[in-house]
Design an enzyme around this catalytic site. Structure first.
Site: not given
Ligand code: ASP
Length: 350
Positions: A245, A217, A248
């Site tokens: 889904r 991310t 966060d």
């Molecule tokens: N936080 C992100 C999610 O759960 C994934 C990530 O940070 O790589 O969608």
């Protein structure tokens, strides 16, 4: 005569000690940081946290990540150096990272269980606490731009799926053929996870035993020369996610938060935990309500609270005085920061 001398001495003492007292920073100074102390700007970025072991990283790959992070920093830094806003710096930096196939955002996003890319993003303006977010979009080239448009041009904070895409079309936000998001590496990761699921007879998309611990991310936080803070985050979510889904990253208070009175925060990690513990807002709350420093608050949340809960990940944060904190509890986190005269790009615990 004696009375006059005493009065003179008292006046002298008052003048001396009164002046000295004025030289000291009052305990409860107003919320604006001292203009003398604050750097002209400060910016930090992340490109995800997770299992970034040196063993599986080739020198070429590492160099590519470092170059990409450095270029992203430069984009944001240039905006800030030229007197631009923290909000513009955050948006432009994230657009670059979304277009870079190395990261799990925009092009290079991970695949859902069904083999699609569903993108989430959010942005927050610390000067007025306005925010915009989008979730589960699959034809938007740069979801962070759409999040900004939701903030600037709609009366809402969060739009998802088809509705969000409709809003994009009505507001001249670039759409693109979903093939644009495809990368072979992310596709293979999904295939491996699906094969593993089959072998184990499990179908829970985010089962900890089968989960992909390589995140990716992207996020950016910035402080501009007006003292305004902003934060933004963009992601493809987690490999093999199902049922629309959302993690966060598009949730204000969980993956992204900014308020000029304390700090700006962007998170990365296992989203379900970050939502449940309102991680980004928690950093702000510890600073605001408990008077913790940025470093104390961010460290506590990532390396104590989240660790105790079994949540992997990290965050980047900048406070109103330009302090930067980049804690993570995973093996590594792609990250970087810059202030006048300072610039660093990091991957592991270095
Ligand atoms: N936080 C992100 C999610 O759960 C994934 C990530 O940070 O790589 O969608």
């Amino acid at each position: 005569m004696m009375k006059e001398i005493n009065f003179f001495l008292a006046a002298l003492l008052c003048a001396v000690f009164g002046f000295t007292a004025c030289q000291q920073t009052p305990q409860h100074a107003d919320n604006k940081p001292d203009m003398q102390q604050r750097p002209a700007y400060a910016i930090a970025i992340h490109g995800g946290a997770g299992t970034l072991s040196r063993a599986i990283m080739t020198p070429e790959k590492e160099a590519a990540y470092r170059t990409a992070l450095d270029s992203a920093l430069l984009i944001g830094e240039t905006v800030l150096k030229n007197g631009g806003t923290s909000l513009d710096a955050v948006e432009k930096t994230i657009v670059f990272l979304e277009d870079c196939p190395l990261f799990n955002a925009g092009r290079g996003a991970v695949f859902t269980h069904e083999g699609k890319n569903e993108l989430d993003a959010s942005i927050m303006d610390g000067s007025n606490q306005k925010a915009g977010a989008v979730g589960g979009v699959s034809i938007i080239k740069n979801p962070i731009r759409l999040a900004r448009a939701v903030m600037d041009k709609s009366p809402h904070v969060m739009l998802v799926g088809r509705g969000a895409e409709q809003f994009a079309l009505e507001n001249q936000i670039d759409t693109i053929d979903p093939k644009w998001f495809f990368t072979e590496e992310r596709w293979q990761t999904l295939q491996e996870m699906l094969a593993e699921e089959k072998k184990n007879g499990k179908t829970g998309s985010l089962d900890p035993a089968l989960r992909d611990y390589k995140f990716g991310t992207v996020g950016c936080v910035a402080l501009d020369n007006q003292g305004h803070l902003a934060a933004g985050t963009s992601t493809g979510g987690m490999t093999n996610k199902r049922w629309n889904r959302l993690g966060d990253s598009p949730v204000i208070g969980a993956g992204t938060y900014a308020s000029d009175d304390a700090c700006a925060v962007s998170c990365t990690g296992h989203g379900e935990f970050f939502i449940r513990y309102a991680v980004a807002h928690d950093v702000w709350a510890l600073m605001s309500y408990k008077g913790l420093s940025l470093a104390e608050a961010a460290e506590f949340v990532v390396n104590k609270k989240l660790v105790e809960k079994g949540a992997e990940g990290g965050l980047i944060a900048v406070d109103k005085a330009g302090n930067i904190s980049l804690p993570f509890n995973s093996e590594g986190m792609y990250r970087g920061y810059a202030k006048p005269g300072e610039r660093k790009v990091l991957i592991y615990k270095e």
